[in-house]
Design an enzyme around this catalytic site. Structure first.
Site, PDB file in Angstrom:
ATOM      1  N   CYS A 135       6.852  26.303  47.355  1.00 51.64           N
ATOM      2  CA  CYS A 135       6.634  26.192  48.746  1.00 51.64           C
ATOM      3  C   CYS A 135       7.615  25.610  49.568  1.00 51.64           C
ATOM      4  O   CYS A 135       7.654  25.867  50.874  1.00 51.64           O
ATOM      5  CB  CYS A 135       5.367  25.099  48.678  1.00 51.64           C
ATOM      6  SG  CYS A 135       3.532  26.107  48.136  1.00 51.64           S
ATOM      7  N   CYS A 176       5.509  21.944  46.133  1.00 54.00           N
ATOM      8  CA  CYS A 176       6.507  22.151  45.022  1.00 54.00           C
ATOM      9  C   CYS A 176       7.783  23.022  45.577  1.00 54.00           C
ATOM     10  O   CYS A 176       7.983  23.103  46.550  1.00 54.00           O
ATOM     11  CB  CYS A 176       5.507  23.296  44.156  1.00 54.00           C
ATOM     12  SG  CYS A 176       5.462  24.892  44.769  1.00 54.00           S
ATOM     13  N   HIS A 227      -1.013  28.383  47.209  1.00 52.34           N
ATOM     14  CA  HIS A 227      -1.019  27.050  47.621  1.00 52.34           C
ATOM     15  C   HIS A 227      -1.382  26.652  48.863  1.00 52.34           C
ATOM     16  O   HIS A 227      -1.383  27.396  49.794  1.00 52.34           O
ATOM     17  CB  HIS A 227       0.690  26.386  47.147  1.00 52.34           C
ATOM     18  CG  HIS A 227       0.703  26.468  46.002  1.00 52.34           C
ATOM     19  ND1 HIS A 227       1.961  25.819  45.330  1.00 52.34           N
ATOM     20  CD2 HIS A 227       0.537  26.970  44.843  1.00 52.34           C
ATOM     21  CE1 HIS A 227       1.843  26.054  44.050  1.00 52.34           C
ATOM     22  NE2 HIS A 227       1.132  26.759  43.417  1.00 52.34           N
ATOM     23  N   GLU A 272      -0.058  24.999  51.033  1.00 54.26           N
ATOM     24  CA  GLU A 272       1.184  25.180  52.110  1.00 54.26           C
ATOM     25  C   GLU A 272       1.327  26.703  52.480  1.00 54.26           C
ATOM     26  O   GLU A 272       1.434  26.956  53.782  1.00 54.26           O
ATOM     27  CB  GLU A 272       2.402  24.436  51.630  1.00 54.26           C
ATOM     28  CG  GLU A 272       2.395  23.109  51.445  1.00 54.26           C
ATOM     29  CD  GLU A 272       1.985  22.691  49.792  1.00 54.26           C
ATOM     30  OE1 GLU A 272       2.514  21.941  49.155  1.00 54.26           O
ATOM     31  OE2 GLU A 272       1.041  23.537  49.293  1.00 54.26           O
TER      32      GLU A 272
END
Length: 343
Positions: free
Chosen positions: A289, A286, A259, A261
């Site tokens: 993360c 999410c 992701h 992040e």
């Protein structure tokens, strides 16, 4: 501050300029114009308003002279409607005190304004609608002198379907053209724009996500979502889960994409992040993360778009003492000053 106003024939750029002159203390600056390419239209050009505020306009032979004048007085309020070519606009746009505003309106309404106002004042026979449309097309789209390039560069784009000056002025009052963020974005806006830009590099088939990690208003790292380094990109079939059409938030354990992040956090590292770092992301993180964000000591998460796991994310971040805040970028859509349905 210097505001430039551009637009189509009878779109209302002079009405907007008059509003700023009369209501907000702007002073008009005029530029010597190049010869009009379309001779038959020249006789219909609007005369300079006879109001005392516009009679005091300062005239300049070149845009360089105008900029030299304004640069020494940039904290005062100036306006011009004399932007007619690309080279003039490009010299203006590089200045931090310049804001370009474009004005548009329905062509049928502009023709009505043209025939009922401009032609009537000059006691000239008005063109029919077909002729006006041809003039309008040349005014906007002529290869050498068309205005469409100028209007496309505007930071603020107005759609002026107002039926009266009172309606127009009320709409402009509500819009607040003089807001400082129009010239220089706030920190939130700046970093969220960087996150949105990072998202454009994403190769994930499911969603473009970008992230920027910041401490003390300095960028430490950026990230976007996609498969790990040295593996096949997601948009080349590298992640079976993203390419199989699974719904958002499902089968995440089989997803091979890092992701945005995660990429930003891995790039920065725990020691560099510190306890006062802020994470900007164009999409709410999410749950997976969020756990890593909490572990690495991020103090605040700022996101733009919601996600279907927002409640779980908010819960874990709140428990970990991480502030979660939504900030949506101001859009650059056409701003309707008055609904045309009211005409």
């Amino acid at each position: 501050m210097l505001i430039g106003v551009c637009g189509g024939i009878c779109a209302g750029k002079h009405a907007v300029a008059d509003y700023l002159i009369q209501n907000h203390g702007f002073h008009e600056l005029r530029l010597a114009q190049s010869p009009n390419r379309f001779a038959e239209e020249h006789e219909f050009e609007p005369a300079l308003s006879k109001s005392p505020s516009r009679e005091r306009a300062d005239f300049f032979q070149t845009v360089d002279e105008l900029l030299t004048f304004v640069t020494k007085r940039w904290q005062e309020r100036w306006i011009t409607t004399d932007i007619s070519d690309v080279s003039t606009l490009e010299k203006l746009l590089i200045r931090p005190f310049f804001l370009l505003v474009s004005v548009d309106a329905p062509v049928s309404l502009r023709w009505r304004r043209f025939t009922e106002s401009r032609c009537w004042r000059r006691q000239l026979d008005p063109p029919d609608l077909e002729k006006f449309v041809l003039w309008n097309d040349r005014h906007l789209y002529d290869k050498d002198t068309g205005m469409v390039y100028l209007t496309d560069q505007a930071q603020v784009r107005l759609f002026n379907s107002s039926s009266s000056l009172d309606e127009l002025h009320a709409s402009l009052d509500a819009l607040d053209l003089l807001k400082e963020q129009r010239l220089r974005p706030s920190w939130d806006q700046y970093f969220m724009q960087l996150a949105s830009l990072a998202a454009q590099r994403s190769n994930c088939m499911k969603r473009r996500v970008g992230c920027v990690l910041v401490r003390k208003n300095r960028v430490m790292s950026t990230g976007y979502n996609g498969t790990p380094r040295n593996t096949k990109n997601c948009n080349e079939g590298g992640c079976p889960r993203c390419n199989s059409g699974h719904g958002a938030g499902t089968a995440l354990s089989t997803c091979l994409c890092l992701h945005a992040e995660e990429n930003a956090l891995l790039e920065a590292g725990r020691e560099r992040i510190g306890d006062d770092a802020i994470l900007y992301c164009n999409t709410c993180p999410c749950l997976t993360c969020s756990v890593k964000i909490a572990q690495l000591g991020i103090s605040e998460v700022v996101y733009s778009q919601g996600y279907n796991l927002d409640i779980e994310t908010a819960s874990i971040l709140q428990e970990a003492g991480v502030q979660l805040r939504q900030f949506s970028l101001p859009d650059n859509d056409l701003i309707y000053l008055q609904n045309s349905d009211s005409q």
